[in-house]
Scaffold this motif. Structure first.
Motif, PDB file in Angstrom:
ATOM      1  N   ASN A 168       6.754 -12.058 -10.364  1.00 35.18           N
ATOM      2  CA  ASN A 168       6.535 -10.653 -10.733  1.00 35.18           C
ATOM      3  C   ASN A 168       5.252 -10.561 -11.559  1.00 35.18           C
ATOM      4  O   ASN A 168       4.721 -11.572 -12.025  1.00 35.18           O
ATOM      5  CB  ASN A 168       7.727 -10.148 -11.556  1.00 35.18           C
ATOM      6  CG  ASN A 168       7.728  -8.642 -11.708  1.00 35.18           C
ATOM      7  OD1 ASN A 168       7.085  -7.917 -10.949  1.00 35.18           O
ATOM      8  ND2 ASN A 168       8.463  -8.147 -12.704  1.00 35.18           N
ATOM      9  N   SER A 169       4.767  -9.346 -11.734  1.00 30.73           N
ATOM     10  CA  SER A 169       3.682  -9.120 -12.689  1.00 30.73           C
ATOM     11  C   SER A 169       4.181  -8.144 -13.747  1.00 30.73           C
ATOM     12  O   SER A 169       4.817  -7.139 -13.417  1.00 30.73           O
ATOM     13  CB  SER A 169       2.450  -8.530 -12.003  1.00 30.73           C
ATOM     14  OG  SER A 169       1.504  -8.155 -13.001  1.00 30.73           O
ATOM     15  N   LEU A 205       9.857   0.818 -11.582  1.00 29.06           N
ATOM     16  CA  LEU A 205       9.465  -0.588 -11.543  1.00 29.06           C
ATOM     17  C   LEU A 205       8.001  -0.719 -11.914  1.00 29.06           C
ATOM     18  O   LEU A 205       7.165   0.096 -11.521  1.00 29.06           O
ATOM     19  CB  LEU A 205       9.685  -1.150 -10.139  1.00 29.06           C
ATOM     20  CG  LEU A 205      11.142  -1.175  -9.669  1.00 29.06           C
ATOM     21  CD1 LEU A 205      11.236  -1.592  -8.215  1.00 29.06           C
ATOM     22  CD2 LEU A 205      11.969  -2.114 -10.559  1.00 29.06           C
ATOM     23  N   ARG A 239       5.953  -2.715 -10.857  1.00 30.34           N
ATOM     24  CA  ARG A 239       5.182  -2.884  -9.619  1.00 30.34           C
ATOM     25  C   ARG A 239       4.456  -1.592  -9.217  1.00 30.34           C
ATOM     26  O   ARG A 239       3.330  -1.614  -8.752  1.00 30.34           O
ATOM     27  CB  ARG A 239       6.173  -3.282  -8.518  1.00 30.34           C
ATOM     28  CG  ARG A 239       5.556  -3.581  -7.194  1.00 30.34           C
ATOM     29  CD  ARG A 239       6.586  -4.136  -6.254  1.00 30.34           C
ATOM     30  NE  ARG A 239       7.662  -3.185  -5.945  1.00 30.34           N
ATOM     31  CZ  ARG A 239       8.739  -3.506  -5.233  1.00 30.34           C
ATOM     32  NH1 ARG A 239       8.900  -4.737  -4.798  1.00 30.34           N
ATOM     33  NH2 ARG A 239       9.667  -2.619  -4.970  1.00 30.34           N
ATOM     34  N   ASP A 240       5.152  -0.446  -9.431  1.00 28.12           N
ATOM     35  CA  ASP A 240       4.568   0.834  -9.019  1.00 28.12           C
ATOM     36  C   ASP A 240       3.641   1.418 -10.081  1.00 28.12           C
ATOM     37  O   ASP A 240       3.102   2.497  -9.895  1.00 28.12           O
ATOM     38  CB  ASP A 240       5.689   1.839  -8.710  1.00 28.12           C
ATOM     39  CG  ASP A 240       6.651   1.287  -7.667  1.00 28.12           C
ATOM     40  OD1 ASP A 240       6.159   0.651  -6.708  1.00 28.12           O
ATOM     41  OD2 ASP A 240       7.880   1.453  -7.837  1.00 28.12           O
ATOM     42  N   LEU A 252       1.303  -0.752 -11.893  1.00 28.26           N
ATOM     43  CA  LEU A 252       0.227  -1.702 -12.228  1.00 28.26           C
ATOM     44  C   LEU A 252      -1.140  -1.043 -12.103  1.00 28.26           C
ATOM     45  O   LEU A 252      -1.386  -0.288 -11.159  1.00 28.26           O
ATOM     46  CB  LEU A 252       0.275  -2.921 -11.299  1.00 28.26           C
ATOM     47  CG  LEU A 252       1.437  -3.900 -11.462  1.00 28.26           C
ATOM     48  CD1 LEU A 252       1.301  -5.057 -10.466  1.00 28.26           C
ATOM     49  CD2 LEU A 252       1.519  -4.436 -12.892  1.00 28.26           C
ATOM     50  N   ARG A 266      -3.089  -5.363 -10.337  1.00 25.99           N
ATOM     51  CA  ARG A 266      -2.634  -5.455  -8.949  1.00 25.99           C
ATOM     52  C   ARG A 266      -3.490  -6.468  -8.176  1.00 25.99           C
ATOM     53  O   ARG A 266      -2.964  -7.324  -7.464  1.00 25.99           O
ATOM     54  CB  ARG A 266      -2.705  -4.083  -8.272  1.00 25.99           C
ATOM     55  CG  ARG A 266      -2.254  -4.112  -6.812  1.00 25.99           C
ATOM     56  CD  ARG A 266      -2.179  -2.722  -6.220  1.00 25.99           C
ATOM     57  NE  ARG A 266      -1.391  -1.825  -7.072  1.00 25.99           N
ATOM     58  CZ  ARG A 266      -0.066  -1.840  -7.137  1.00 25.99           C
ATOM     59  NH1 ARG A 266       0.619  -2.690  -6.397  1.00 25.99           N
ATOM     60  NH2 ARG A 266       0.574  -1.020  -7.933  1.00 25.99           N
ATOM     61  N   HIS A 294      -2.637  -9.976  -9.251  1.00 27.72           N
ATOM     62  CA  HIS A 294      -1.342 -10.401  -8.725  1.00 27.72           C
ATOM     63  C   HIS A 294      -1.433 -10.708  -7.229  1.00 27.72           C
ATOM     64  O   HIS A 294      -0.872 -11.713  -6.761  1.00 27.72           O
ATOM     65  CB  HIS A 294      -0.306  -9.303  -8.985  1.00 27.72           C
ATOM     66  CG  HIS A 294       1.105  -9.782  -8.828  1.00 27.72           C
ATOM     67  ND1 HIS A 294       1.597 -10.871  -9.505  1.00 27.72           N
ATOM     68  CD2 HIS A 294       2.121  -9.347  -8.046  1.00 27.72           C
ATOM     69  CE1 HIS A 294       2.862 -11.074  -9.162  1.00 27.72           C
ATOM     70  NE2 HIS A 294       3.198 -10.170  -8.272  1.00 27.72           N
ATOM     71  N   ASP A 295      -2.145  -9.869  -6.505  1.00 29.40           N
ATOM     72  CA  ASP A 295      -2.291 -10.101  -5.066  1.00 29.40           C
ATOM     73  C   ASP A 295      -2.987 -11.430  -4.807  1.00 29.40           C
ATOM     74  O   ASP A 295      -2.652 -12.144  -3.860  1.00 29.40           O
ATOM     75  CB  ASP A 295      -3.078  -8.949  -4.410  1.00 29.40           C
ATOM     76  CG  ASP A 295      -2.222  -7.697  -4.293  1.00 29.40           C
ATOM     77  OD1 ASP A 295      -0.981  -7.809  -4.463  1.00 29.40           O
ATOM     78  OD2 ASP A 295      -2.774  -6.598  -4.072  1.00 29.40           O
ATOM     79  N   ARG A 324      -0.587 -14.281  -5.333  1.00 33.99           N
ATOM     80  CA  ARG A 324       0.336 -14.353  -4.199  1.00 33.99           C
ATOM     81  C   ARG A 324      -0.362 -14.970  -2.981  1.00 33.99           C
ATOM     82  O   ARG A 324       0.201 -15.802  -2.273  1.00 33.99           O
ATOM     83  CB  ARG A 324       0.865 -12.956  -3.864  1.00 33.99           C
ATOM     84  CG  ARG A 324       1.682 -12.361  -5.019  1.00 33.99           C
ATOM     85  CD  ARG A 324       2.063 -10.896  -4.787  1.00 33.99           C
ATOM     86  NE  ARG A 324       3.144 -10.773  -3.831  1.00 33.99           N
ATOM     87  CZ  ARG A 324       3.038 -10.341  -2.596  1.00 33.99           C
ATOM     88  NH1 ARG A 324       1.865  -9.963  -2.136  1.00 33.99           N
ATOM     89  NH2 ARG A 324       4.083 -10.266  -1.823  1.00 33.99           N
ATOM     90  N   ASP A 330       9.243 -11.840  -4.213  1.00 32.48           N
ATOM     91  CA  ASP A 330       8.837 -10.835  -5.189  1.00 32.48           C
ATOM     92  C   ASP A 330      10.083 -10.298  -5.861  1.00 32.48           C
ATOM     93  O   ASP A 330      11.014  -9.873  -5.190  1.00 32.48           O
ATOM     94  CB  ASP A 330       8.096  -9.694  -4.489  1.00 32.48           C
ATOM     95  CG  ASP A 330       6.733 -10.162  -4.003  1.00 32.48           C
ATOM     96  OD1 ASP A 330       5.976 -10.703  -4.821  1.00 32.48           O
ATOM     97  OD2 ASP A 330       6.445  -9.994  -2.802  1.00 32.48           O
ATOM     98  N   PRO A 365      10.741  -7.564  -8.587  1.00 35.17           N
ATOM     99  CA  PRO A 365      10.157  -6.552  -9.466  1.00 35.17           C
ATOM    100  C   PRO A 365      10.944  -6.346 -10.761  1.00 35.17           C
ATOM    101  O   PRO A 365      10.468  -5.687 -11.680  1.00 35.17           O
ATOM    102  CB  PRO A 365      10.171  -5.280  -8.601  1.00 35.17           C
ATOM    103  CG  PRO A 365      11.186  -5.527  -7.548  1.00 35.17           C
ATOM    104  CD  PRO A 365      11.208  -7.005  -7.322  1.00 35.17           C
TER     105      PRO A 365
END
Ligand code: AMP
Length: 420
Positions: free
Chosen positions: A166-167, A222, A224-225, A227, A232, A235-236, A239, A251, A253
């Motif tokens: 997760n981030s 979350l 995630r939504d 960042l 982002r 994190h990408d 990954r 993943d 979240p």
């Protein structure tokens, strides 16, 4: 039995099981040693404030689980509940970060203490192998650590673990998320302590294991939504690097972990054979920690792998490690002169790097051979008066039962050949 027992929540490591434990510890550290990490050792206790500030005032570790005490000199200390704060403190104190070679890469291994409710896989004294890469913000460094932990577990033969990723965002994007989460959490039906936690550290509420809490958390916003673009992209990249190395992850979240200092990359290694204490290791990026303990900005990332739980995970998978024999040669002297001669032979074998042991306590041949059997040695070396007169000892292969007379001055050579 003595009047005393090991304190609640602790256990003793004893042979032969302790050999597995040592091998696990070595295997967890091995990938670090070939990846530029140097060994660091810090005291078993620190100023209690280091953990209060570093780990976080509102975490269970600090509020409930720390062994804190005052010394006769009036210092407030605590047994270390985790490794990162101490390692960073040591790095700053020695100015390792100023030597111009960032990141400072360190690994450690040792005992940690948490006053937790004991159960299988959760102890008050446990052992970790850890790694910290201090002073660099680089997604490849985060990926490196995850890859190394994956390699360490795989080298032991573990297969039933999963990597959760997760981030947690950074100081740019987390505050807005925090507020959104608080807004959501305040509307739930929660107990007073959890309500207090919403105000101090709302992300931790996501980590609540109780089913009725988890049920209410289903629609929670979350991170995630929320960042920011930089988080982002970072994190990408982590990954993508993991995927390119064939390291599978999931993943998650909701993954937040129990320490306050994490930012951006956060991960946990979980094993499905362990029941509720499923985390065998975990870590993440802690870009703000150095400043929290009075240092300069030093973005860093690290992990800690639990040795106790890794051993349990191996058991759960039915994996038995191939360990070198404790003793390869067991010597059985019959009489005083034979003891002198075989004591010398055993000393010489050990000098040559061959694991050897001797029957002590003047046992007769029967008792001594029982000890030889129990030692698991492949070879026994028996000498009595008649052998000594002939200048030999009897070397017996315990697997085939074959026996040969070996000249006393050729014992090391012969065993070296036989043992390869
Ligand atoms: P943590 O710092 O809580 O993320 O811990 C890192 C790893 O140490 C965990 O994944 C566990 O494997 C291990 N660990 C933490 N606490 C305990 C404990 N009380 N007993 C045994 N192992 C633990």
């Amino acid at each position: 039995m003595s009047t005393f027992q090991a304190p609640k929540g602790t256990y003793d490591l004893l042979p032969p099981a302790s050999a597995t434990y040592l091998a696990v510890r070595d295997a967890l550290a091995a990938p670090l040693k070939r990846s530029g990490y140097g060994y660091v050792e810090t005291p078993g206790f620190e100023n209690v404030e280091l953990f209060a500030r570093g780990v976080g005032e509102s975490t269970d570790i600090v509020t409930k689980e720390m062994y804190a005490f005052e010394t006769k000199g009036g210092d407030r200390l605590a047994l270390r509940p985790e490794g990162t704060a101490s390692v960073l403190r040591a790095t700053l104190e020695a100015n390792l970060h100023k030597a111009g070679n960032l990141p400072v890469k360190l690994w450690y291994s040792g005992s940690y203490y948490r006053y937790e409710r004991p159960q299988k896989g959760r102890y008050r004294h446990f052992s970790q192998v850890g790694a910290e890469a201090i002073g660099a913000e680089d997604p490849a460094l985060d990926a490196e650590l995850i890859v190394l932990a994956d390699q360490a577990y795989r080298s032991l033969g573990l297969r039933g673990f999963r990597i959760l990723l997760n981030s947690l965002g950074d100081r740019e994007c987390r505050p807005a998320y925090r507020e959104a989460l608080q807004g959501f959490l305040r509307g739930l039906d929660l107990d007073d302590e959890t309500r207090r936690r919403i105000e101090i550290n709302p992300l931790r509420v996501l980590d609540d294991k109780r089913r009725d809490v988890q049920r209410q958390l289903e629609g929670a916003p979350l991170l995630r939504d929320h960042l920011c673009d930089a988080c982002r992209a970072y994190h990408d990249e982590v990954r993508a690097l993991l995927t390119a190395q064939g390291v599978a992850f999931e993943d998650d979240p909701r993954l937040v972990r129990g320490l306050d200092y994490y930012t951006r990359t956060t991960f946990e290694f979980v094993h499905d054979g362990l029941g509720s204490q499923s985390a065998v290791g975990g870590g993440g990026r802690y870009d703000g920690l150095s400043e929290m303990i009075g240092g300069p900005a030093l973005p860093s990332v690290g992990w800690a792998l639990g040795v106790d739980r890794t051993v349990l995970a191996l058991q759960a998978e039915g994996v038995t490690l191939e360990l070198p024999p404790v003793t390869s040669v067991f010597a059985v002297p019959l009489g005083d002169e034979a003891r002198r001669v075989l004591f010398a032979a055993v000393t010489e074998l050990r000098r040559a790097g061959i694991a050897a042991d001797l029957s002590y306590g003047g046992k007769g041949i029967k008792g001594a051979m029982r000890s030889a059997d129990r030692s698991g040695a492949r070879y026994t070396l028996v000498a009595g008066e008649r052998d000594l007169e002939a200048g030999v000892a009897q070397l017996k292969d315990m697997e085939s039962g074959e026996q040969e007379a070996v000249a006393l001055d050729k014992i090391v050579d012969r065993l070296r050949t036989l043992l390869g």
